[in-house]
Design a protein around this motif. Structure first.
Motif, PDB file in Angstrom:
ATOM      1  N   PRO A 175      -4.493  -2.337   7.906  1.00 11.70           N
ATOM      2  CA  PRO A 175      -4.461  -3.583   7.130  1.00 11.70           C
ATOM      3  C   PRO A 175      -3.044  -3.804   6.596  1.00 11.70           C
ATOM      4  O   PRO A 175      -2.304  -2.840   6.395  1.00 11.70           O
ATOM      5  CB  PRO A 175      -5.445  -3.335   5.990  1.00 11.70           C
ATOM      6  CG  PRO A 175      -5.695  -1.870   5.955  1.00 11.70           C
ATOM      7  CD  PRO A 175      -5.281  -1.282   7.258  1.00 11.70           C
ATOM      8  N   THR A 176      -2.692  -5.054   6.350  1.00 12.61           N
ATOM      9  CA  THR A 176      -1.330  -5.320   5.884  1.00 12.61           C
ATOM     10  C   THR A 176      -1.288  -5.862   4.457  1.00 12.61           C
ATOM     11  O   THR A 176      -0.228  -6.228   3.977  1.00 12.61           O
ATOM     12  CB  THR A 176      -0.601  -6.303   6.816  1.00 12.61           C
ATOM     13  OG1 THR A 176      -1.336  -7.520   6.838  1.00 12.61           O
ATOM     14  CG2 THR A 176      -0.472  -5.751   8.216  1.00 12.61           C
ATOM     15  N   THR A 177      -2.451  -5.931   3.798  1.00  7.27           N
ATOM     16  CA  THR A 177      -2.392  -6.350   2.394  1.00  7.27           C
ATOM     17  C   THR A 177      -2.250  -5.104   1.529  1.00  7.27           C
ATOM     18  O   THR A 177      -2.862  -4.068   1.809  1.00  7.27           O
ATOM     19  CB  THR A 177      -3.666  -7.101   1.965  1.00  7.27           C
ATOM     20  OG1 THR A 177      -4.786  -6.263   2.236  1.00  7.27           O
ATOM     21  CG2 THR A 177      -3.818  -8.405   2.721  1.00  7.27           C
ATOM     22  N   LEU A 178      -1.459  -5.240   0.485  1.00 12.05           N
ATOM     23  CA  LEU A 178      -1.182  -4.100  -0.385  1.00 12.05           C
ATOM     24  C   LEU A 178      -2.484  -3.566  -0.988  1.00 12.05           C
ATOM     25  O   LEU A 178      -2.717  -2.368  -1.034  1.00 12.05           O
ATOM     26  CB  LEU A 178      -0.210  -4.538  -1.488  1.00 12.05           C
ATOM     27  CG  LEU A 178       0.282  -3.414  -2.397  1.00 12.05           C
ATOM     28  CD1 LEU A 178       0.987  -2.332  -1.591  1.00 12.05           C
ATOM     29  CD2 LEU A 178       1.225  -3.970  -3.466  1.00 12.05           C
ATOM     30  N   GLN A 179      -3.322  -4.509  -1.385  1.00 11.51           N
ATOM     31  CA  GLN A 179      -4.567  -4.124  -2.026  1.00 11.51           C
ATOM     32  C   GLN A 179      -5.399  -3.188  -1.145  1.00 11.51           C
ATOM     33  O   GLN A 179      -5.893  -2.162  -1.601  1.00 11.51           O
ATOM     34  CB  GLN A 179      -5.342  -5.401  -2.322  1.00 11.51           C
ATOM     35  CG  GLN A 179      -6.422  -5.214  -3.349  1.00 11.51           C
ATOM     36  CD  GLN A 179      -7.329  -6.429  -3.356  1.00 11.51           C
ATOM     37  OE1 GLN A 179      -7.241  -7.319  -2.485  1.00 11.51           O
ATOM     38  NE2 GLN A 179      -8.200  -6.486  -4.335  1.00 11.51           N
ATOM     39  N   GLU A 180      -5.508  -3.551   0.133  1.00 13.65           N
ATOM     40  CA  GLU A 180      -6.319  -2.732   1.027  1.00 13.65           C
ATOM     41  C   GLU A 180      -5.624  -1.408   1.339  1.00 13.65           C
ATOM     42  O   GLU A 180      -6.272  -0.389   1.563  1.00 13.65           O
ATOM     43  CB  GLU A 180      -6.605  -3.522   2.318  1.00 13.65           C
ATOM     44  CG  GLU A 180      -7.976  -3.224   2.896  1.00 13.65           C
ATOM     45  CD  GLU A 180      -8.288  -4.036   4.145  1.00 13.65           C
ATOM     46  OE1 GLU A 180      -7.874  -5.210   4.220  1.00 13.65           O
ATOM     47  OE2 GLU A 180      -8.942  -3.487   5.039  1.00 13.65           O
ATOM     48  N   ARG A 181      -4.304  -1.435   1.340  1.00 15.39           N
ATOM     49  CA  ARG A 181      -3.550  -0.219   1.653  1.00 15.39           C
ATOM     50  C   ARG A 181      -3.587   0.792   0.512  1.00 15.39           C
ATOM     51  O   ARG A 181      -3.583   1.997   0.748  1.00 15.39           O
ATOM     52  CB  ARG A 181      -2.098  -0.572   1.956  1.00 15.39           C
ATOM     53  CG  ARG A 181      -1.890  -1.230   3.297  1.00 15.39           C
ATOM     54  CD  ARG A 181      -2.013  -0.243   4.437  1.00 15.39           C
ATOM     55  NE  ARG A 181      -0.743   0.328   4.774  1.00 15.39           N
ATOM     56  CZ  ARG A 181       0.062  -0.124   5.742  1.00 15.39           C
ATOM     57  NH1 ARG A 181      -0.302  -1.147   6.476  1.00 15.39           N
ATOM     58  NH2 ARG A 181       1.203   0.446   5.979  1.00 15.39           N
TER      59      ARG A 181
END
Ligand code: SF4
Lengths: 215, 476
Positions: free
Chosen positions: B67-73
């Motif tokens: 994933p490329t969203t910070l939240q998911e990372r």
């Protein structure tokens, strides 16, 4: 690897150039960590009208009845007739896996992307190259006769048409040998373990930095 | 006797054994792995009771599915919303730790697109053979290396033997003469080359890119060109070693240390084609005449200069080609003779192994600075190629330039290049993309991709349609 010696089957025509691996098997299905089960999603964006998802029951999906693989006259097909640069694009071996899982064992086209071509051969699928004129004629014959079948004889490198006419095709001798005997590349290469080791020893002298541990 | 090409030299250096029937057993110096094409190979290895031949010849990183969203990372691998993607990344982690293969895991700052990471770490070196279960492995050829994509069966073969069975390719030289005008980049050059020779033009060849334009390019520009060699049908693209190559490599984490540096440099300098080398085919392009390129269709060869008009199928005499054009126009929702600059964009993607390095981001940011993404553009994404590219860009404040303009600034990965994660196009949406493939459905079901340079993508984001970036740059 599965042997390939001879095969007869119904021919399905896909009259398009540059059929890419994204078409053959769209990326969402690459998430599988298995080698099998890709058949229902072969040409997914062409066979179905909706967007395919991983793990879905494809029997419930709306079919694109115009697409050749959905036409009853090609039911049970196992030989795919195509055009130039077939299998271009990514290196995904999921493309031959999907073809194989669907039941396609032979592809006939005027040219292939190289990685795809190799990937077929490593999975017991036979990609055959014919001239454009020979292909044009095959496309015509397939269109004219429902249930048109071909017989492929790898040993003699021949395609035998229903009327008995024969077309010759070329294949690399080593690849042919592997297909005919179902040989596994890795065991073949491991027979040369000593050659690999002595190459490494020599190379480490010449280029020691190549053998340093990465951390 | 005629001299040797760069490719001939690389082949000879790595030939372990000439096989019967013409193929060669070639030694592989660097095998790169990612999560999509390796699980079945590791499984095959295990089933056969085999182990990797040389652990240190491998390097892995997950990129396609992350994933490329910070939240998911932030929540780590367990936090990946899509369970199928999560399993694939966990499988790579498990396989690498089981065999002791060095892996830059998802939240390691060195993680990124495998073709950005290899060169950035100095893992990719001149004179090497590099393979990966990914067709854009041709990127690494920019270092005077023999680098190409392989399938999963071959991944297993390389793991088990550190070798590959392959046939020798033919030699093609693509020489780009002259000088590029401002606003014209390596991406435009390679698109123009593909437009000229076609997507099957390089089939069976290893392409060496040379000429004044290529010599004057940075390593990053050379990587962009080699990256898309596969889009011209050539499994491998390469550029001869010169001072630019050596300067780039020096001091990188995995580059040779001081004790071997001098010896390494001397050995690398011979990885150039001899003056009297014979190429089976030569293609010459006038670099000074190249202007920014935009693809209009569903194959990278369907490309035009930005001032062009979409083709009219009725003017194409060849039936198969005419059909391809008709098909592509219908898929892309374009009409014959429509100007390229009339194409309206729904999304813009700056990223991928073609154009997500620091220079790409700098160039795009220079265009974007002080401007706003057009209100008609639904989403404009910048996805750095690696964690280190991202960190560098942030150090330079580029992320703020993009954010201020209305771009989203993401975590590194393949992202919308192939849309295996949540970043994708909606049906019928047009995207200006710095990636390398405009195939049907590539960036999302029924999505419409136009390949361009980072400069052109940035300009398109601001204007909402394609524009010749050079007109914007003259206003800067
Ligand atoms: S960025 Fe795109 S082309 Fe490059 S490796 Fe990832 S998916 Fe493939």
């Amino acid at each position: 690897m599965r042997k390939f010696v001879q095969h007869s089957g119904v021919v399905v025509p896909l009259d398009r150039a540059n059929v890419d691996t994204d078409m053959i098997i769209p990326k969402q299905f690459l998430k599988s960590i298995k080698r099998s089960g890709f058949g229902p999603n072969l040409f997914d964006e062409y066979r179905y009208l909706d967007e395919g998802e991983v793990g879905q029951d494809c029997s419930l999906r709306p079919l694109n009845t115009e697409f050749v693989l959905n036409q009853s006259r090609y039911k049970g097909c196992s030989i795919l007739l195509a055009r130039e640069n077939f299998g271009c694009g990514s290196s995904r071996e999921h493309a031959p896996w999907a073809l194989d899982d669907f039941g396609v064992k032979v592809i006939i086209a005027s040219s292939y992307a190289e990685i795809f071509y190799n990937n077929c051969l490593k999975n017991g699928l036979l990609p055959i190259v014919l001239q454009d004129e020979q292909l044009d004629k095959l496309f015509e014959e397939v269109a004219a006769e429902e249930g048109y079948q071909l017989n492929i004889d790898l040993k003699n490198q021949q395609i035998i048409k229903p009327g008995g006419e024969q077309l010759e095709f070329e294949i690399d001798g080593f690849r042919k040998h592997c297909l005919l005997h179902g040989l596994d590349d890795i065991s073949l290469t491991l027979q040369y373990s000593e050659a690999i080791k002595s190459y490494e020893a020599r190379r480490e002298q010449e280029a020691p930095w190549l053998f340093e541990e990465r951390r | 006797m005629a001299g040797k090409t760069l490719y001939d030299k690389l082949w000879d250096t790595h030939l372990v054994r000439q096989q019967e029937a013409g193929s060669g057993l070639i030694y592989i110096d660097l095998h790169l792995l990612h999560e999509v094409t390796s699980p079945q190979a590791f499984e095959g290895l295990r089933t056969a009771g085999r182990t990797p031949w040389r652990i240190s010849g491998n390097l892995a990183t997950p990129d396609h599915n992350v994933p490329t969203t910070l939240q998911e990372r932030l929540t780590g691998v367990e936090g990946i919303a899509d369970p199928v993607s999560r399993i694939q990344i966990e499988t790579l982690d498990d396989n690498c730790s089981r065999f002791g293969i060095v892996e830059f895991k998802m939240n390691d700052p060195r993680q990124g697109i495998v073709h950005v990471v290899g060169p950035e770490q100095g893992a990719t070196l001149p004179g090497m053979t590099v393979v990966c279960g990914d067709s854009h492995t041709s990127t690494h050829g920019a270092f005077g290396a023999l680098a190409h994509g392989i399938g999963t069966s071959e991944v297993e073969h390389v793991l088990a033997t550190q070798c590959l069975i392959t046939n020798k390719m033919k030699n093609m030289l693509v020489r780009v003469d002259g000088r590029l005008s401002p606003g014209v980049t390596a991406k435009d050059v390679v698109l123009a080359i593909i437009g000229k020779i076609g997507t099957a033009g390089g089939t069976g060849y290893a392409i060496e890119f040379g000429g004044e334009v290529v010599r004057n390019l940075s390593m990053e520009g050379r990587m962009t060109i080699c990256n898309m060699a596969i889009e011209a049908g050539a499994r491998a693209g390469m550029v001869a070693v010169d001072q630019t190559t050596i300067d780039y490599v020096e001091g990188r984490p995995f580059a040779p240390g001081r004790e071997h540096w001098q010896q390494a440099v001397e050995s690398w300098e011979r990885f150039v084609s001899d003056n009297d080398a014979v190429f089976d085919q030569r293609v010459i392009l006038d670099g000074s005449a190249v202007i920014p390129q935009v693809t209009w269709g569903t194959s990278p060869e369907m490309v035009l200069p930005v001032d062009g008009n979409v083709p009219d199928p009725t003017e194409e005499p060849d039936a198969t080609r005419r059909q391809s054009i008709e098909h592509a126009l219908a898929y892309m929702g374009l009409s014959a003779n429509q100007p390229i600059t009339d194409i309206l964009l729904d999304r813009v993607f700056i990223g991928s192994c073609t154009n997500a390095r620091i220079e790409d981001l700098r160039e795009a940011a220079a265009v974007v600075k002080g401007c706003k993404v057009a209100s008609t553009v639904k989403q404009a994404l910048v996805v750095p190629g690696s964690g280190l590219v991202k960190a560098q860009a942030e150090k330079e404040g580029l992320h703020m330039v993009f954010r201020d303009a209305g771009f989203e600034w993401r975590e590194p990965g393949c992202s919308m290049c192939l849309a295996m994660n949540a970043d994708k196009l909606g049906q019928g949406e047009h995207c200006a993309s710095t990636s390398n493939r405009n195939f049907e459905g590539r960036q999302g079901f029924h999505g419409r991709t136009h390949l361009v340079s980072p400069l052109m993508a940035a300009a398109a984001a601001i204007e909402g349609h394609f524009v010749d970036v050079r007109t914007l740059m003259s206003q800067l």
